[in-house]
Scaffold this motif. Structure first.
Motif, mmCIF file in Angstrom:
data_model
loop_
_atom_site.group_PDB
_atom_site.id
_atom_site.type_symbol
_atom_site.label_atom_id
_atom_site.label_comp_id
_atom_site.label_asym_id
_atom_site.label_seq_id
_atom_site.Cartn_x
_atom_site.Cartn_y
_atom_site.Cartn_z
ATOM 1 N N VAL A 7 26.906 50.727 72.448
ATOM 2 C CA VAL A 7 27.289 49.567 73.250
ATOM 3 C C VAL A 7 26.389 48.401 72.838
ATOM 4 N N TRP A 8 26.816 47.194 73.196
ATOM 5 C CA TRP A 8 26.091 45.973 72.849
ATOM 6 C C TRP A 8 25.710 45.243 74.118
ATOM 7 N N ALA A 9 24.468 44.732 74.170
ATOM 8 C CA ALA A 9 23.975 44.025 75.348
ATOM 9 C C ALA A 9 23.270 42.738 74.937
ATOM 10 N N ALA A 10 23.157 41.826 75.891
ATOM 11 C CA ALA A 10 22.441 40.573 75.663
ATOM 12 C C ALA A 10 20.955 40.856 75.472
ATOM 13 N N ALA A 11 20.320 39.991 74.691
ATOM 14 C CA ALA A 11 18.897 40.161 74.396
ATOM 15 C C ALA A 11 18.097 38.918 74.761
ATOM 16 N N GLY A 12 18.421 38.324 75.917
ATOM 17 C CA GLY A 12 17.605 37.222 76.407
ATOM 18 C C GLY A 12 18.196 35.838 76.306
ATOM 19 N N THR A 13 19.209 35.655 75.462
ATOM 20 C CA THR A 13 19.891 34.362 75.346
ATOM 21 C C THR A 13 21.388 34.615 75.152
ATOM 22 N N GLU A 50 20.654 37.632 66.126
ATOM 23 C CA GLU A 50 20.952 36.297 66.622
ATOM 24 C C GLU A 50 22.274 35.872 66.011
ATOM 25 N N MET A 51 23.242 35.580 66.864
ATOM 26 C CA MET A 51 24.587 35.243 66.416
ATOM 27 C C MET A 51 24.746 33.734 66.275
ATOM 28 N N PRO A 52 25.580 33.305 65.321
ATOM 29 C CA PRO A 52 25.802 31.866 65.161
ATOM 30 C C PRO A 52 26.657 31.274 66.283
ATOM 31 N N GLN A 53 27.398 32.137 66.992
ATOM 32 C CA GLN A 53 28.252 31.672 68.084
ATOM 33 C C GLN A 53 27.772 32.289 69.396
ATOM 34 N N SER A 54 28.264 31.741 70.504
ATOM 35 C CA SER A 54 27.887 32.235 71.821
ATOM 36 C C SER A 54 28.415 33.650 72.043
ATOM 37 N N LEU A 86 12.584 34.356 66.701
ATOM 38 C CA LEU A 86 13.537 34.505 67.797
ATOM 39 C C LEU A 86 13.048 33.704 69.003
ATOM 40 N N PRO A 87 13.979 33.256 69.858
ATOM 41 C CA PRO A 87 13.581 32.542 71.075
ATOM 42 C C PRO A 87 12.610 33.378 71.911
#
Length: 159
Positions: free
Chosen positions: A129-135, A27-31, A5-6
């Motif tokens: 719920v879903w949140a960003a994980a750094g990228t 890690e998702m393939p899309q933004s 992961l980044p």
């Protein structure tokens, strides 16, 4: 073999571990930069997306973190009542300086600067719920009350 992961995502994962939050970063393939993009990628409703928004106190200059449902827009005047001062929006460079993350990938924890944190009441109505994980391509799911407790967030109405 999967690529690591980044580094910013690894940092978010370590912060979650330190808070006692058991998360699994995807890690998702899309933004997943916008709430709508994230909801599509996570196969959930937009209201289940956590937007980590940083504001600045107009008088104190202090940063504040608002964890906002993806469907909501922040009523700055209303939130000012809860925060105790008027709010302004800092520029992207200032947000990155405080959080250590670029806008669109800011997780709800693990920032370079300690910030008073507020969570949207609407997020607390969901089981997940879903949140960003750094990228802008990494996300995680979490039970919102566990998130609120881990980051010591005060529940408020944001819209």
């Amino acid at each position: 073999m999967n690529a690591p992961l980044p580094s910013s995502t690894q940092r978010a994962q370590r912060a979650a571990d330190q808070l006692g939050l058991a998360i699994h970063v995807r890690e998702m393939p899309q933004s997943t930069r916008t709430a709508e993009d994230a909801a599509a990628a996570c196969d959930c409703a937009v209201e289940q997306i956590v937007k980590s928004l940083v504001f600045q106190g107009a008088t104190s200059g202090e940063p504040y973190l608002l964890l906002v449902s993806g469907k909501n827009r922040v009523d700055q005047n209303g939130v000012a009542q809860s925060v105790g001062e008027a709010l302004t929006r800092p520029d992207a460079a200032q947000v990155r300086a405080w959080t250590g993350y670029a806008i669109g990938g800011i997780p709800p924890f693990g920032h370079d600067t300690v910030m008073r944190t507020f969570i949207d009441h609407d997020l607390l109505t969901h089981s997940v719920v879903w949140a960003a994980a750094g990228t802008p391509q990494t996300v995680f799911s979490v039970e919102p009350n566990a998130l609120a407790q881990a980051v010591q967030a005060v529940a408020i109405s944001v819209s």
